[in-house]
Scaffold this active site. Structure first.
Site, short mmCIF file in Angstrom:
data_model
loop_
_atom_site.label_atom_id
_atom_site.label_comp_id
_atom_site.label_asym_id
_atom_site.label_seq_id
_atom_site.Cartn_x
_atom_site.Cartn_y
_atom_site.Cartn_z
CD GLU A 107 -1.68 -2.36 1.36
OE1 GLU A 107 -0.60 -2.58 1.94
OE2 GLU A 107 -2.43 -3.25 0.94
CG HIS A 151 -12.01 -7.43 5.72
ND1 HIS A 151 -11.35 -8.18 6.65
CD2 HIS A 151 -11.36 -7.67 4.55
CE1 HIS A 151 -10.37 -8.84 6.08
NE2 HIS A 151 -10.35 -8.55 4.80
#
Lengths: 385, 328
Positions: B62, B132
């Site tokens: 990322e 999530h």
């Protein structure tokens, strides 16, 4: 009644057979295993290894337990009894079992989210693991973690963020060195995580400070749906530690993994610093339960690995062909394992969920209890630690 | 009437990206697994249509993705980076806050990465658990130099995303993942933009102002109906849309009219964005307030695994808050 008699007589017969030939089993045998590829090392782990009958049976039972546990989890997930995320480990059992055979229970281990197998080898019970998957109070993390967050003493999880566990593992290794307890820390990660920046930061720190850390890359060829060729400029994961010596190991052979781990553990414990191992392994299931696992690889490939390299079959063949166990004995183990899993699944399905008070517990370590602000100004729950 | 097509949220995102790649030859889309279509199907078909040098996968990194995106944007490409889940954006936090947000400022307007847009699925989804389900808008709201935008529906998503891409500032676009399939609307096929930093009044009312964004808007809509039916209370519902910089004028004007404000979001209450809104509104509208500003948000805990139904600020909790405000 007829059925019962037949069953019991078969069992008696089996027992008789076992008793009769127990003394005839080979107590230990030497096996030839694949040579590991080495990086910045002068010698490789041994290729002639000894396995005793006890060891073989233990490895067999452990791997079979993990296999059946994962398949049961698959079943429960499809029944929607387990929800959320579930990353299954079947196919990779030799890694968890082999690593554990090469270290002590007092050593430390940390891995990513495909953690059910390690939770078991590090001392968790199937019951606790399954109850954690279903989110019940009997779960190993009290039902608050779920599939990706399981822990035991000297097992630090169970981590969701890819790659984040590796620097943590180095920190644990530092603690081992500092405390002088001759322990080490095994930090596992996958082929996808191998491209994360923090892994390389960790390599540097571990090598600089000669930490007793074994970094293990479980290369199951796919990071979610991306094959290693499409993700990595270099797929020689055992070399990517550069200045850290590395081994490439057949991760489907429990003896190979065990020898390599022992080799690496000796290296670390002698103060030489970290070591890197790449275990070439394979997972039968997709990345998680929401991944069918066949859109980026062929069913033929999965079948081929299952047919030629299944870790449990390989061990079974070795033991049978060297007269280290009988088919009946192994079948008995299978039956016992199946029962254990069934009981655990029963527990996991019927155990009550954690009480609402647990929602806010253990956010901080505090004394006295902290008031946790809730969804509106007049709802406050107590957080206890 | 411009031609429309029935689309759900992920299809409206695909449509926006399709429009962008068609009209802007410098546009590139990259992130984890975007090539085959993305884990939420937002980029389906784009690689086949526009080529593998414009829609490509990155490895799992990322920090690398955003850093790389900033560089591409500075060099002139319209860079659209995807972070697979907002929960994973933190390795890139330094790049966003220290590099992207400050580029124009520190170079005295010589350089900028305004061409950068970061997209990430956001918010609770029913079974997402700790990693999530997060809503990290508050972390980024604290950073001048970037824009943070959250749509509530397919039509909004496409318009706001295109506005973010066009905007000459680095933007973070959070997409409510629970709405990817659940929200369906007739969305215009041609490109269009919805202005940033403009809140939208979805429903006018006179007694209570409700402010929310993303998925929570739909909860608040129900709450407004419940309040009308059961309490005879008329609610004015505002979708903030842009979190940073946010439309203080619309919200304050509304509170001046109604005298009561309820802000709701899934993220934990302490330091959540409702705190900023609350603080500003009490500064501007102190004498107009009939009751303390109410915030109905997530608990101050990590997003839980099994406790999700208790954790989220559902309609009953919001309804309670309205009742308390009315009876203050």
């Amino acid at each position: 009644c007829q059925h019962k008699t037949a069953l019991s007589s078969r069992r008696v017969a089996a027992a008789v057979v076992s008793a009769r030939t127990y003394a005839d089993f080979t107590t230990e045998a030497t096996f030839e295993i694949k040579k590991c590829d080495i990086h910045k090392l002068d010698e490789a782990p041994a290729t002639q290894v000894v396995m005793t009958r006890e060891e073989g049976l233990q490895y067999y039972r452990t791997m079979q337990t993990i296999r059946r546990m994962e398949l049961k989890a698959d079943q429960l997930y499809k029944q929607k009894i387990i929800r959320g995320f579930c990353h299954l480990y079947d196919g990779q059992e030799a890694c968890a079992v082999g690593i554990e055979a090469g270290i002590n229970l007092t050593d430390h281990l940390i891995t990513a989210y495909r953690a059910h197998g390690y939770t078991y080898t590090r001392g968790g019970t199937v019951k606790e693991i399954m109850a954690e998957l279903t989110g019940r109070r009997g779960g190993i993390a009290k039902g608050k973690g779920g599939s990706m967050h399981m822990y035991t003493k000297h097992f630090y999880g169970g981590n969701g963020i890819v790659g984040a566990q590796v620097p943590l593992g180095a920190g644990v290794a530092l603690a081992c060195k500092y405390l002088g307890n001759n322990e080490l820390c095994v930090s596992l990660y996958g082929d996808g995580a191998a491209n994360q920046g923090q892994i390389f930061e960790t390599y540097n720190m571990a090598a600089l400070w000669k930490l007793p850390a074994i970094f293990i890359c479980e290369n199951n060829r796919y990071g979610m749906g991306t094959s290693v060729e499409r993700a990595a400029a270099s797929t020689d994961y055992y070399k990517r530690g550069d200045f850290i010596p590395g081994l490439r190991v057949d991760g489907m052979d429990v003896l190979c993994v065990r020898e390599a781990t022992k080799f690496a553990a000796d290296h670390c414990r002698s103060g030489k610093g970290p070591m890197l191992m790449e275990l070439q392994t394979y997972r039968y299931h997709g990345h998680s339960m929401s991944d069918p696992g066949v859109s980026y690889r062929t069913r033929e490939e999965i079948q081929e690995v299952r047919g030629k390299s299944d870790p449990i079959s390989m061990l079974k063949d070795r033991m049978l062909s060297n007269n280290m166990a009988s088919i009946e004995e192994l079948k008995e183990i299978d039956v016992a394992v199946r029962k254990e899993i069934e009981d655990a699944a029963q527990f996991a399905t019927t155990d009550p969920e954690p009480p609402l008070e647990e929602l806010c517990n253990h956010i901080f370590y505090n004394n006295p209890a902290l008031e946790v602000r809730g969804t509106n100004p007049w709802t406050k729950l107590k957080s206890v630690s | 009437m411009r031609p429309t097509q029935k689309m759900n949220l992920f299809q409206s995102v695909t449509s926006a990206l399709d429009n962008t790649l068609a009209s802007d030859p410098t546009a590139v889309i990259f992130g984890e697994d975007v090539a085959f279509g993305g884990v939420f199907r937002c980029t389906v078909g784009l690689r086949d249509k526009y080529g593998k040098d414009r829609v490509f996968n990155t490895p799992l990194c990322e920090q690398g993705i955003v850093g790389f995106g900033i560089g591409a944007a500075v060099a002139g490409a319209t860079a659209i980076a995807e972070i697979q889940f907002a929960d994973y954006i933190y390795p890139a936090f330094d790049q966003i806050v220290n590099e992207a947000a400050k580029y124009r400022y520190r170079s005295g307007n010589l350089f900028d990465c305004g061409n950068l847009t970061i997209r990430a699925p956001w918010g609770c989804v029913g079974h997402g658990s700790l990693y999530h389900s997060q809503s990290p808008e508050a972390f980024f709201a604290h950073c001048p130099g970037i824009k943070v935008v959250i749509p509530r529906s397919p039509v909004q998503a496409k318009g706001l995303l295109l506005a973010c891409i066009a905007d000459q500032n680095p933007c973070i676009f959070f997409e409510p993942k629970i709405l990817y399939r659940a929200a369906v609307e007739q969305v215009p096929v041609e490109p269009y933009t919805i202005p940033l930093s403009q809140a939208e009044i979805l429903q006018e009312g006179s007694d209570v102002t409700l402010v929310a964004w993303g998925t929570q808007i739909h909860v608040m809509r129900e709450v407004a109906n419940m309040a009308q039916e059961k309490l005879g209370v008329s609610c004015e519902l505002i979708d903030l849309q842009t979190i940073l910089p946010w439309d203080t004028e619309t919200v304050c004007k509304s509170v001046v009219k109604t005298g009561r404000l309820l802000i709701s979001h899934e993220a934990p209450i302490t330091g959540g964005f409702a705190a900023e809104i609350s603080s500003t509104v009490q500064e501007e509208c102190f004498l107009n307030l009939e009751a303390p500003i109410s915030r109905v948000c997530g608990y101050d805990t990590p997003f839980p695994h099994i406790f999700e139904p208790f954790y989220i600020p559902d309609k009953w909790k919001c309804f309670e808050a309205i009742k308390k405000m009315i009876n203050y």
